[in-house]
Design an enzyme around this catalytic site. Structure first.
Site, PDB file in Angstrom:
ATOM      1  N   ASP A   1      -7.410  -5.297   2.254  1.00 24.92           N
ATOM      2  CA  ASP A   1      -8.597  -6.073   1.014  1.00 24.92           C
ATOM      3  C   ASP A   1      -7.666  -7.873   2.085  1.00 24.92           C
ATOM      4  O   ASP A   1      -8.861  -8.783   2.202  1.00 24.92           O
ATOM      5  CB  ASP A   1      -8.132  -6.060  -0.602  1.00 24.92           C
ATOM      6  CG  ASP A   1      -7.941  -4.894  -0.875  1.00 24.92           C
ATOM      7  OD1 ASP A   1      -8.996  -4.367  -0.548  1.00 24.92           O
ATOM      8  OD2 ASP A   1      -6.590  -3.940  -0.220  1.00 24.92           O
TER       9      ASP A   1
ATOM     10  N   HIS B   1       1.036  -0.948  -0.014  1.00 28.05           N
ATOM     11  CA  HIS B   1       0.442   0.009  -0.300  1.00 28.05           C
ATOM     12  C   HIS B   1       0.640   1.266   0.113  1.00 28.05           C
ATOM     13  O   HIS B   1       2.128   0.963   0.460  1.00 28.05           O
ATOM     14  CB  HIS B   1      -1.211   0.075   1.397  1.00 28.05           C
ATOM     15  CG  HIS B   1      -2.164   0.641   1.464  1.00 28.05           C
ATOM     16  ND1 HIS B   1      -1.905   2.118   1.244  1.00 28.05           N
ATOM     17  CD2 HIS B   1      -3.185   1.020   0.778  1.00 28.05           C
ATOM     18  CE1 HIS B   1      -3.073   2.848   1.425  1.00 28.05           C
ATOM     19  NE2 HIS B   1      -3.761   2.000   0.742  1.00 28.05           N
TER      20      HIS B   1
END
Length: 400
Positions: free
Chosen positions: A335, A293
């Site tokens: 996620d 990320h």
């Protein structure tokens, strides 16, 4: 793991002196991190490269605009969520710490700045007959595909219209929307129980499992100016009610580069050999869905919080995390953690996305309410790159 460089290398990459580098630090353009030697500092290589790229662009409007839309500089002010130094804060409070005990309703109260009992009263929202009929008709379809249309039918515009300026009315309207969205995910009538309790009961989960669902919802609640939240603010800026704010945000969340990343993670996990699937993706130059990320160089703190409970008792998830770490150095994102949670608890397929959507709806509403206080239409300009005609060059008119 994150790649750090020393001051000499950072200055070289930036093409500046050490003194200028230190000036950048004092101005907040780049962050210095203590090294093993307390007399030295180190710098995140990716942050140095981003600053170097910004300097190379200079003040060219075209390049500045492109960079701003790609994990670039902030484009608007918000008092909701801060992502800084690898941490995430809701109105100044650690999202991870809040997730240990708070409910989604508590986070709504914090972000909306309204009492939870006002936003989520004991009475449940009314059930619209058309919603019940549609829910029965689409019962065989995946819940991820029916969530948006069911919500659009079940919710109403009037309770959260922009002309309703009473804070209590806005909070009640927002709470009803979250409950209606939850009902739409479960294809049942709206209820007044806590959101995580509704989900746990519908999915047949016990007490510890319900607490994990609660934690996941809190960690999903907001994440600054992501694609769906920016969509929510754009819709709210037009003077729309909070219902279309959520509808628009849901549409954005459905993309494979956003909330539907959970579907890509499921695809890898469903392969015959998930670890081999990860290796194959790296070999062909593909990214690993659910890993890495840009805002968390050392790993997504939200994923760490969820996986801290799951991974020790879920060898398959731990194996995938370690494989990705060995292949690319990337850590799991939220996620991946949501999919791991779904599988750990044995929830229906698609539940990872539903948890994401329900949790994030609290943030969408918060962004919508905050945008209303700005009282400004979000209307950026486009940099035209197509062909021009003589008439177009000479034309003058209002932008519609």
């Amino acid at each position: 793991m994150a790649d750090y460089i020393d001051a000499k290398e950072a200055a070289n990459r930036l093409g500046v002196s050490r003194q200028t580098l230190y000036a950048y630090v004092s101005r907040g353009l780049i962050k210095a991190v203590p090294a093993d030697d307390p007399r030295q500092s180190r710098y995140l290589a990716d942050a140095v490269e981003q600053l170097a790229e910004t300097r190379r662009r200079g003040r060219k409007p075209k390049e500045i605009a492109k960079a701003t839309l790609d994990w670039g500089m902030p484009v608007l002010e918000s008092g909701l969520t801060l992502i800084e130094d690898g941490q995430c804060y809701y109105r100044g409070q650690s999202a991870v710490e809040l997730s240990r005990t708070a409910s989604l309703e508590d986070i709504a109260a914090l972000l909306w700045q309204a009492p939870a009992e006002t936003a989520f009263p004991r009475r449940a929202p009314m059930t619209i007959k058309a919603y019940i009929e549609l829910a029965a008709q689409v019962a065989a379809a995946p819940a991820t595909e029916t969530l948006l249309p069911l919500f659009a039918v079940a919710a109403r515009n009037d309770p959260t219209s922009a002309w309703r300026t009473d804070p209590a009315s806005q909070a009640r309207g927002g709470g009803d929307l979250v409950r209606i969205l939850t009902a739409s995910a479960l294809r049942q009538a709206p209820q007044s129980a806590l959101i995580h309790q509704q989900l746990a009961a519908a999915w047949g989960v016990d007490g510890p499992g319900a607490d994990l669902i609660r934690q996941a919802l809190v960690l999903c609640a907001d994440h600054e100016l992501n694609a769906s939240s920016f969509t929510a603010r754009c819709v709210a800026s037009t003077g729309a009610s909070l219902k279309p704010v959520i509808v628009g945000a849901l549409a954005a969340l459905s993309g494979v580069k956003h909330g539907a990343t959970t579907t890509s993670v499921e695809t890898v996990w469903n392969s015959i050999d998930p670890v081999k699937s990860l290796r194959d993706r790296v070999r062909t130059g593909d990214t690993l869905p659910g890993f890495g990320h840009p805002l968390y160089p050392d790993g997504d703190i939200r994923a760490k919080a969820l996986l801290a409970t799951i991974a020790p008792d879920f060898a398959e998830a731990a194996q995938l995390v370690e494989a990705a770490r060995q292949l690319t150095g990337a850590e799991p994102s939220l996620d991946f953690a949501l999919v791991a949670l779904r599988r750990y608890l044995g929830l229906p397929e698609g539940s990872a996305f539903l948890l994401f959507a329900i949790g994030r709806s609290v943030g969408w509403i918060a962004h919508g309410l905050e945008q209303r206080t700005a009282n400004q239409l979000i209307r950026p300009r486009a940099l035209y790159t197509g062909p021009r005609t003589a008439q177009a060059q000479n034309a003058r008119g209002n932008d519609r």
